[in-house]
Design an enzyme around this catalytic site. Structure first.
Site, PDB file in Angstrom:
ATOM      1  N   HIS A  77       0.836  -1.238  -0.034  1.00 24.28           N
ATOM      2  CA  HIS A  77      -0.044  -0.104  -0.130  1.00 24.28           C
ATOM      3  C   HIS A  77       1.094   1.332  -0.105  1.00 24.28           C
ATOM      4  O   HIS A  77       1.991   1.197   0.446  1.00 24.28           O
ATOM      5  CB  HIS A  77      -0.832  -0.080   1.109  1.00 24.28           C
ATOM      6  CG  HIS A  77      -2.040  -0.963   1.242  1.00 24.28           C
ATOM      7  ND1 HIS A  77      -2.975  -1.234   2.160  1.00 24.28           N
ATOM      8  CD2 HIS A  77      -2.292  -2.029   0.257  1.00 24.28           C
ATOM      9  CE1 HIS A  77      -3.919  -2.110   1.450  1.00 24.28           C
ATOM     10  NE2 HIS A  77      -3.324  -2.700   0.495  1.00 24.28           N
ATOM     11  N   GLU A  79       0.723   3.829   1.993  1.00 23.76           N
ATOM     12  CA  GLU A  79       1.378   4.250   3.177  1.00 23.76           C
ATOM     13  C   GLU A  79       2.473   3.277   3.604  1.00 23.76           C
ATOM     14  O   GLU A  79       3.494   3.943   4.239  1.00 23.76           O
ATOM     15  CB  GLU A  79       0.294   4.002   4.320  1.00 23.76           C
ATOM     16  CG  GLU A  79      -0.848   4.865   4.003  1.00 23.76           C
ATOM     17  CD  GLU A  79      -1.984   3.962   3.080  1.00 23.76           C
ATOM     18  OE1 GLU A  79      -3.171   4.378   3.469  1.00 23.76           O
ATOM     19  OE2 GLU A  79      -1.692   3.214   2.164  1.00 23.76           O
ATOM     20  N   CYS A 108      -2.401  -0.724   7.575  1.00 24.85           N
ATOM     21  CA  CYS A 108      -1.660   0.486   7.352  1.00 24.85           C
ATOM     22  C   CYS A 108      -1.787   1.390   8.434  1.00 24.85           C
ATOM     23  O   CYS A 108      -1.112   1.996   9.129  1.00 24.85           O
ATOM     24  CB  CYS A 108      -2.131   1.190   6.132  1.00 24.85           C
ATOM     25  SG  CYS A 108      -1.476   0.627   4.560  1.00 24.85           S
TER      26      CYS A 108
END
Length: 147
Positions: A77, A79, A108
């Site tokens: 992801h 993040e 995350c």
């Protein structure tokens, strides 16, 4: 008209998202401290691995709904990539703000808590109520961007 700092960094986050190689959702993240960019990230396969753009999306093939079964995705992801980039380059992010194009998922959110990030500013919604609970319990400020 000159944009506010939040508008400025959120716009940069949208540009970062354009590098995404995900077929389902383009997400960008920018970590900022004292109005300075520390790291950026977008969602995509780990460095050196084949991107979903080239081989297709396993989650799509299996009909996995958004917000579920994150482990069935080869991509990191946005993040996660931003936090990893900060670590790779030895950049301390404790006490920073992370700007994200979408509300972080539970995976995350746990990384954001442990990285010491103090505030999350996001634009789009994501179907993950557990992440909201984690941010609340960790006393991390979660703000939905207005623009």
């Amino acid at each position: 008209m000159r944009p506010s700092w939040d508008e400025y960094f959120m716009e940069i986050t949208r540009v970062v998202a354009t590098r995404s190689t995900c077929l389902r959702r383009k997400v960008g993240a920018v970590i900022v401290k004292d109005n300075r960019i520390l790291a950026t990230g977008y969602n995509g396969a780990p460095a050196g691995l084949t991107h979903c753009l080239e081989i297709g999306c396993l989650r799509e093939k299996l009909g996995v709904p958004s917000g579920q079964r994150h482990e069935l995705c080869r991509a990191l992801h946005a993040e996660q990539n931003a936090i990893i980039q900060a670590a790779v380059h030895g950049t301390a992010i404790q006490g920073s703000i992370i700007y994200v194009t979408d509300q972080p998922c539970v995976m995350c959110s746990k990384m954001i808590v442990n990285a010491g990030i103090k505030k999350v500013i996001f634009a789009g919604d994501y179907p993950d109520d557990l992440s909201l609970q984690i941010f609340k319990e960790a006393c991390i400020e979660l703000v939905k961007a207005t623009s």
